[in-house]
Design a protein around this motif. Structure first.
Motif, PDB file in Angstrom:
ATOM      1  N   GLY A 202     -20.843 -36.732  16.033  1.00 25.79           N
ATOM      2  CA  GLY A 202     -20.152 -35.450  16.103  1.00 25.79           C
ATOM      3  C   GLY A 202     -18.691 -35.505  15.721  1.00 25.79           C
ATOM      4  O   GLY A 202     -18.097 -34.503  15.348  1.00 25.79           O
ATOM      5  N   ASP A 203     -18.084 -36.709  15.797  1.00 26.79           N
ATOM      6  CA  ASP A 203     -16.652 -36.818  15.504  1.00 26.79           C
ATOM      7  C   ASP A 203     -16.366 -37.193  14.049  1.00 26.79           C
ATOM      8  O   ASP A 203     -15.243 -37.512  13.699  1.00 26.79           O
ATOM      9  CB  ASP A 203     -15.999 -37.830  16.442  1.00 26.79           C
ATOM     10  CG  ASP A 203     -16.540 -39.238  16.280  1.00 26.79           C
ATOM     11  OD1 ASP A 203     -17.415 -39.473  15.407  1.00 26.79           O
ATOM     12  OD2 ASP A 203     -16.093 -40.128  17.024  1.00 26.79           O
ATOM     13  N   GLY A 204     -17.396 -37.183  13.201  1.00 21.42           N
ATOM     14  CA  GLY A 204     -17.207 -37.491  11.788  1.00 21.42           C
ATOM     15  C   GLY A 204     -17.396 -38.949  11.427  1.00 21.42           C
ATOM     16  O   GLY A 204     -17.342 -39.291  10.252  1.00 21.42           O
ATOM     17  N   THR A 205     -17.612 -39.815  12.409  1.00 20.63           N
ATOM     18  CA  THR A 205     -17.868 -41.221  12.117  1.00 20.63           C
ATOM     19  C   THR A 205     -19.366 -41.462  11.994  1.00 20.63           C
ATOM     20  O   THR A 205     -20.179 -40.590  12.280  1.00 20.63           O
ATOM     21  CB  THR A 205     -17.276 -42.130  13.219  1.00 20.63           C
ATOM     22  OG1 THR A 205     -17.906 -41.812  14.463  1.00 20.63           O
ATOM     23  CG2 THR A 205     -15.766 -41.952  13.324  1.00 20.63           C
ATOM     24  N   LEU A 206     -19.712 -42.668  11.555  1.00 21.49           N
ATOM     25  CA  LEU A 206     -21.111 -43.061  11.405  1.00 21.49           C
ATOM     26  C   LEU A 206     -21.411 -44.211  12.350  1.00 21.49           C
ATOM     27  O   LEU A 206     -20.526 -44.998  12.687  1.00 21.49           O
ATOM     28  CB  LEU A 206     -21.376 -43.499   9.962  1.00 21.49           C
ATOM     29  CG  LEU A 206     -21.106 -42.454   8.892  1.00 21.49           C
ATOM     30  CD1 LEU A 206     -21.172 -43.075   7.509  1.00 21.49           C
ATOM     31  CD2 LEU A 206     -22.085 -41.308   9.011  1.00 21.49           C
TER      32      LEU A 206
ATOM     33  N   LEU B 109     -23.813 -48.894   3.938  1.00 21.74           N
ATOM     34  CA  LEU B 109     -24.248 -48.186   2.736  1.00 21.74           C
ATOM     35  C   LEU B 109     -24.402 -46.715   3.076  1.00 21.74           C
ATOM     36  O   LEU B 109     -25.219 -46.340   3.911  1.00 21.74           O
ATOM     37  CB  LEU B 109     -25.580 -48.754   2.239  1.00 21.74           C
ATOM     38  CG  LEU B 109     -26.190 -48.105   1.010  1.00 21.74           C
ATOM     39  CD1 LEU B 109     -25.251 -48.204  -0.191  1.00 21.74           C
ATOM     40  CD2 LEU B 109     -27.534 -48.730   0.700  1.00 21.74           C
ATOM     41  N   ALA B 110     -23.589 -45.886   2.446  1.00 24.34           N
ATOM     42  CA  ALA B 110     -23.613 -44.441   2.687  1.00 24.34           C
ATOM     43  C   ALA B 110     -24.313 -43.729   1.522  1.00 24.34           C
ATOM     44  O   ALA B 110     -24.683 -44.358   0.526  1.00 24.34           O
ATOM     45  CB  ALA B 110     -22.187 -43.917   2.850  1.00 24.34           C
ATOM     46  N   ALA B 111     -24.456 -42.444   1.651  1.00 21.79           N
ATOM     47  CA  ALA B 111     -25.096 -41.630   0.613  1.00 21.79           C
ATOM     48  C   ALA B 111     -24.434 -41.868  -0.739  1.00 21.79           C
ATOM     49  O   ALA B 111     -23.236 -42.142  -0.819  1.00 21.79           O
ATOM     50  CB  ALA B 111     -25.006 -40.157   0.992  1.00 21.79           C
ATOM     51  N   GLY B 112     -25.218 -41.770  -1.784  1.00 22.47           N
ATOM     52  CA  GLY B 112     -24.697 -41.956  -3.133  1.00 22.47           C
ATOM     53  C   GLY B 112     -24.446 -43.410  -3.477  1.00 22.47           C
ATOM     54  O   GLY B 112     -23.662 -43.716  -4.361  1.00 22.47           O
TER      55      GLY B 112
ATOM     56  N   ASP C  58     -16.641 -52.620   7.172  1.00 25.92           N
ATOM     57  CA  ASP C  58     -16.323 -52.142   8.517  1.00 25.92           C
ATOM     58  C   ASP C  58     -14.927 -52.636   8.866  1.00 25.92           C
ATOM     59  O   ASP C  58     -14.699 -53.837   8.982  1.00 25.92           O
ATOM     60  CB  ASP C  58     -17.348 -52.675   9.506  1.00 25.92           C
ATOM     61  CG  ASP C  58     -17.164 -52.139  10.900  1.00 25.92           C
ATOM     62  OD1 ASP C  58     -16.028 -51.746  11.260  1.00 25.92           O
ATOM     63  OD2 ASP C  58     -18.151 -52.120  11.646  1.00 25.92           O
ATOM     64  N   GLU C  59     -13.998 -51.717   9.030  1.00 27.53           N
ATOM     65  CA  GLU C  59     -12.616 -52.109   9.339  1.00 27.53           C
ATOM     66  C   GLU C  59     -12.491 -52.776  10.702  1.00 27.53           C
ATOM     67  O   GLU C  59     -11.498 -53.433  10.980  1.00 27.53           O
ATOM     68  CB  GLU C  59     -11.694 -50.902   9.250  1.00 27.53           C
ATOM     69  CG  GLU C  59     -12.000 -49.828  10.261  1.00 27.53           C
ATOM     70  CD  GLU C  59     -11.165 -48.579  10.057  1.00 27.53           C
ATOM     71  OE1 GLU C  59     -10.559 -48.127  11.040  1.00 27.53           O
ATOM     72  OE2 GLU C  59     -11.134 -48.059   8.929  1.00 27.53           O
TER      73      GLU C  59
ATOM     74  N   SER D 171     -18.538 -57.886   5.371  1.00 25.86           N
ATOM     75  CA  SER D 171     -17.971 -57.923   6.714  1.00 25.86           C
ATOM     76  C   SER D 171     -18.753 -58.977   7.502  1.00 25.86           C
ATOM     77  O   SER D 171     -19.896 -59.282   7.180  1.00 25.86           O
ATOM     78  CB  SER D 171     -18.133 -56.564   7.395  1.00 25.86           C
ATOM     79  OG  SER D 171     -17.446 -55.558   6.693  1.00 25.86           O
ATOM     80  N   ARG D 172     -18.128 -59.535   8.540  1.00 23.07           N
ATOM     81  CA  ARG D 172     -18.788 -60.545   9.362  1.00 23.07           C
ATOM     82  C   ARG D 172     -18.662 -60.137  10.823  1.00 23.07           C
ATOM     83  O   ARG D 172     -17.645 -59.607  11.241  1.00 23.07           O
ATOM     84  CB  ARG D 172     -18.142 -61.924   9.186  1.00 23.07           C
ATOM     85  CG  ARG D 172     -18.135 -62.479   7.795  1.00 23.07           C
ATOM     86  CD  ARG D 172     -19.403 -63.149   7.384  1.00 23.07           C
ATOM     87  NE  ARG D 172     -19.709 -64.269   8.256  1.00 23.07           N
ATOM     88  CZ  ARG D 172     -20.944 -64.763   8.380  1.00 23.07           C
ATOM     89  NH1 ARG D 172     -21.937 -64.263   7.708  1.00 23.07           N
ATOM     90  NH2 ARG D 172     -21.162 -65.770   9.176  1.00 23.07           N
ATOM     91  N   ILE D 173     -19.733 -60.398  11.582  1.00 21.07           N
ATOM     92  CA  ILE D 173     -19.708 -60.156  13.019  1.00 21.07           C
ATOM     93  C   ILE D 173     -20.173 -61.430  13.711  1.00 21.07           C
ATOM     94  O   ILE D 173     -21.056 -62.131  13.244  1.00 21.07           O
ATOM     95  CB  ILE D 173     -20.595 -58.956  13.416  1.00 21.07           C
ATOM     96  CG1 ILE D 173     -20.357 -58.615  14.871  1.00 21.07           C
ATOM     97  CG2 ILE D 173     -22.059 -59.203  13.125  1.00 21.07           C
ATOM     98  CD1 ILE D 173     -20.897 -57.281  15.295  1.00 21.07           C
TER      99      ILE D 173
END
Length: 64
Positions: free
Chosen positions: A19-23, A40-43, A49-50, A60-62
């Motif tokens: 709802g806040d615009g994040t994914l 991976l987003a649309a398109g 990931d910052e 990115s690494r976790i």
């Protein structure tokens, strides 16, 4: 979200809009492990990931 934990399969953990615009995506990973991933987003828009623990120049690494 795609990464070595889902064999880079974009359908395995799709990003969901909040709802806040994040994914977001929810993934369970084993403790004391390290994984490469990207978002991976649309398109076919790939992005890092910052808030990731690290970046290796490509992914990115976790660390759990």
């Amino acid at each position: 979200m795609v990464g070595d934990f889902n064999h880079w399969n974009p359908a395995a953990h799709p990003l969901q809009s909040r709802g806040d615009g994040t994914l977001t995506a929810h993934i369970s990973l084993p403790a004391h492990s390290s994984h490469s991933f990207r978002n991976l987003a649309a398109g076919d828009h790939w992005f890092d990931d910052e808030h990731a623990d690290a970046h290796d120049g490509t992914n990115s690494r976790i660390h759990t």
